[in-house]
Design a protein around this motif. Structure first.
Motif, PDB file in Angstrom:
ATOM      1  N   PHE A  78       0.700  -0.874   0.193  1.00 13.45           N
ATOM      2  CA  PHE A  78      -0.030  -0.020  -0.161  1.00 13.45           C
ATOM      3  C   PHE A  78       0.983   1.401   0.182  1.00 13.45           C
ATOM      4  CE2 PHE A  78      -2.445  -2.986   1.913  1.00 13.45           C
ATOM      5  CZ  PHE A  78      -4.227  -2.566   1.084  1.00 13.45           C
ATOM      6  N   CYS A  79       2.202   0.942   0.203  1.00  8.32           N
ATOM      7  CA  CYS A  79       2.739   2.819  -0.118  1.00  8.32           C
ATOM      8  C   CYS A  79       3.376   2.853  -1.477  1.00  8.32           C
ATOM      9  CB  CYS A  79       4.128   1.856   0.762  1.00  8.32           C
ATOM     10  SG  CYS A  79       5.015   1.144   2.097  1.00  8.32           S
ATOM     11  N   GLY A  80       2.970   2.867  -2.058  1.00 11.96           N
ATOM     12  CA  GLY A  80       2.452   2.964  -3.909  1.00 11.96           C
ATOM     13  C   GLY A  80       1.498   4.081  -3.287  1.00 11.96           C
ATOM     14  N   ILE A  81       0.099   3.334  -2.664  1.00 10.52           N
ATOM     15  CA  ILE A  81      -0.906   4.775  -2.667  1.00 10.52           C
ATOM     16  C   ILE A  81      -0.872   5.654  -2.002  1.00 10.52           C
ATOM     17  CG2 ILE A  81      -2.965   4.778  -1.960  1.00 10.52           C
ATOM     18  CD1 ILE A  81      -3.105   1.670  -2.932  1.00 10.52           C
ATOM     19  N   LEU A  82       0.024   5.512  -0.735  1.00 13.87           N
ATOM     20  CA  LEU A  82       0.119   6.547   0.258  1.00 13.87           C
ATOM     21  C   LEU A  82       1.279   7.385  -0.853  1.00 13.87           C
ATOM     22  CD1 LEU A  82       0.320   4.631   3.020  1.00 13.87           C
ATOM     23  CD2 LEU A  82      -1.099   6.022   2.359  1.00 13.87           C
ATOM     24  N   GLY A  83       2.122   7.180  -1.282  1.00 16.45           N
ATOM     25  CA  GLY A  83       3.261   7.473  -1.995  1.00 16.45           C
ATOM     26  C   GLY A  83       2.384   9.178  -3.400  1.00 16.45           C
ATOM     27  N   ALA A  84       1.933   7.915  -4.030  1.00 16.37           N
ATOM     28  CA  ALA A  84       1.368   8.212  -5.518  1.00 16.37           C
ATOM     29  C   ALA A  84       0.430   9.673  -4.523  1.00 16.37           C
ATOM     30  CB  ALA A  84       0.604   7.275  -6.256  1.00 16.37           C
ATOM     31  N   LEU A  85      -0.434   8.783  -4.072  1.00 19.34           N
ATOM     32  CA  LEU A  85      -0.786  10.587  -3.153  1.00 19.34           C
ATOM     33  C   LEU A  85      -0.465  11.549  -2.483  1.00 19.34           C
ATOM     34  CD1 LEU A  85      -3.944   8.480  -1.613  1.00 19.34           C
ATOM     35  CD2 LEU A  85      -4.251   9.369  -3.598  1.00 19.34           C
ATOM     36  N   LEU A  86       0.467  11.824  -2.330  1.00 17.75           N
ATOM     37  CA  LEU A  86       1.705  12.163  -1.563  1.00 17.75           C
ATOM     38  C   LEU A  86       2.034  13.446  -2.562  1.00 17.75           C
ATOM     39  CD1 LEU A  86       3.539  13.793   0.363  1.00 17.75           C
ATOM     40  CD2 LEU A  86       4.312  12.139   0.385  1.00 17.75           C
ATOM     41  N   GLY A  87       2.895  12.293  -3.498  1.00 20.84           N
ATOM     42  CA  GLY A  87       3.298  12.932  -4.574  1.00 20.84           C
ATOM     43  C   GLY A  87       2.463  13.893  -5.606  1.00 20.84           C
ATOM     44  N   HIS A  88       0.914  13.896  -5.663  1.00 23.20           N
ATOM     45  CA  HIS A  88       0.219  14.244  -6.969  1.00 23.20           C
ATOM     46  C   HIS A  88      -0.343  15.744  -5.948  1.00 23.20           C
ATOM     47  CE1 HIS A  88      -3.341  14.414 -10.032  1.00 23.20           C
ATOM     48  NE2 HIS A  88      -3.549  14.638  -8.845  1.00 23.20           N
ATOM     49  N   PHE A  89      -0.767  15.297  -5.048  1.00 22.15           N
ATOM     50  CA  PHE A  89      -1.282  16.355  -4.017  1.00 22.15           C
ATOM     51  C   PHE A  89      -0.365  17.270  -3.166  1.00 22.15           C
ATOM     52  CE2 PHE A  89      -5.056  13.513  -3.729  1.00 22.15           C
ATOM     53  CZ  PHE A  89      -5.612  14.022  -4.432  1.00 22.15           C
ATOM     54  N   VAL A  90       1.083  16.840  -2.868  1.00 24.59           N
ATOM     55  CA  VAL A  90       1.928  17.932  -2.511  1.00 24.59           C
ATOM     56  C   VAL A  90       3.521  17.942  -2.671  1.00 24.59           C
ATOM     57  CG1 VAL A  90       3.190  18.402  -0.082  1.00 24.59           C
ATOM     58  CG2 VAL A  90       1.026  17.043  -0.097  1.00 24.59           C
ATOM     59  N   LEU A  91       3.585  17.131  -3.360  1.00 22.23           N
ATOM     60  CA  LEU A  91       4.915  17.314  -3.677  1.00 22.23           C
ATOM     61  C   LEU A  91       5.396  17.540  -4.979  1.00 22.23           C
ATOM     62  CD1 LEU A  91       7.155  14.352  -1.915  1.00 22.23           C
ATOM     63  CD2 LEU A  91       7.179  16.931  -1.446  1.00 22.23           C
ATOM     64  N   ARG A  92       4.306  17.691  -5.883  1.00 21.97           N
ATOM     65  CA  ARG A  92       4.271  17.989  -6.921  1.00 21.97           C
ATOM     66  C   ARG A  92       4.356  19.851  -7.557  1.00 21.97           C
ATOM     67  NH1 ARG A  92      -2.121  18.184  -9.536  1.00 21.97           N
ATOM     68  NH2 ARG A  92      -2.854  19.408  -7.799  1.00 21.97           N
ATOM     69  N   ASP A  93       4.321  20.554  -6.115  1.00 26.85           N
ATOM     70  CA  ASP A  93       4.479  21.352  -6.156  1.00 26.85           C
ATOM     71  C   ASP A  93       6.396  22.718  -6.201  1.00 26.85           C
ATOM     72  OD1 ASP A  93       1.508  22.686  -7.430  1.00 26.85           O
ATOM     73  OD2 ASP A  93       1.367  22.401  -4.938  1.00 26.85           O
ATOM     74  N   PHE A  94       6.373  20.879  -5.630  1.00 23.58           N
ATOM     75  CA  PHE A  94       7.923  21.078  -4.424  1.00 23.58           C
ATOM     76  C   PHE A  94       8.997  20.203  -6.039  1.00 23.58           C
ATOM     77  CE2 PHE A  94       4.815  22.348  -1.652  1.00 23.58           C
ATOM     78  CZ  PHE A  94       4.949  23.116  -0.740  1.00 23.58           C
TER      79      PHE A  94
END
Length: 235
Positions: free
Chosen positions: A166-182
């Motif tokens: 499930f780390c894939g889902i958590l990582g993807a959501l983090l990248g999509h909503f947070v880190l895409r702006d950083f």
């Protein structure tokens, strides 16, 4: 879009659990023969080749795009040193978890990149999810065997792998909503992971995959790297 991202990242992560299941079947239902031993080492070197391709084709290029030379060198050296100390600590405890660490340090940053990519190009995100899933399968197979040899029971190892998937889902959501702006923070994460993975490859994984008077294992590393080349070309 969000549902599609979750489904794709779930596939990329599920292969972690699937690799563990295949390794469990291989351990308990395939007779101990020299051929089985060669297959195991082939898969170890194949996984090492895939991990190396992730460093060369995904993680480092991402860092080079957004970081200066000094920033990139700092993150890379920091990742190397952190995993050197982790490896020394685990070695004193007698554990064999290098393949698991390398898999996670490869899988999680790429899942974060998957989430960021989906916000820009969903088709590229689909190919990246397939690429990550193909990487995770042999890496998880090898990591399962390492953990069982370290004293973990088969059941406990599979439970760990189930939750790690499930780390894939958590990582993807983090990248999509947070880190895409950083993007610079993501680049630091990728470069840090590269240093740690490369250390683990040279120190632990590649030496373990070597068999005397056997050349097919080295071929496996080249084929694993080829998988990375094909995936990067498609993406």
């Amino acid at each position: 879009m969000l549902i599609k991202l979750i489904l794709h990242s779930a596939f990329a992560g599920f292969t972690v659990f699937l690799g563990g299941i295949l390794a469990n079947f291989f351990n308990h239902h395939i007779k101990e023969t020299p051929v089985k031993y060669e297959i195991i080492h082939f898969l170890m070197s194949f996984g090492a080749g895939i991990i190396l391709s992730a460093i060369a084709l995904v993680l480092i290029p991402t860092g080079m795009e957004d970081l200066s030379l000094s920033e990139m060198a700092f993150s890379f050296i920091l990742g190397t040193l952190v995993f050197l100390f982790i490896d020394r600590y685990l070695s004193k405890k007698g554990g064999q978890t290098a393949t698991l660490l390398a898999m996670l340090m490869d899988f999680i940053p790429e899942a974060i990149a998957l989430g960021a990519v989906f916000a820009i190009n969903p088709n590229m995100g689909t190919l990246l999810a397939v690429f990550i899933g193909l990487q995770n399968l042999p890496e998880a197979f090898n990591a399962y065997r390492d953990m069982v040899q370290s004293g973990y029971s088969a059941q406990k190892t599979l439970i760990i792998f189930f939750f790690l998937s499930f780390c894939g889902i958590l990582g993807a959501l983090l990248g999509h909503f947070v880190l895409r702006d950083f993007p610079s923070l993501t680049a630091h994460l990728m470069t840090f992971a590269s240093g740690g993975i490369l250390y683990l490859l040279i120190q632990e994984i590649i030496p373990e995959s070597k068999l005397d008077n056997n050349y097919i294992t080295s071929l496996g590393a080249s084929l694993g790297f080829l998988i990375g080349i094909v995936g990067e070309k498609l993406i």
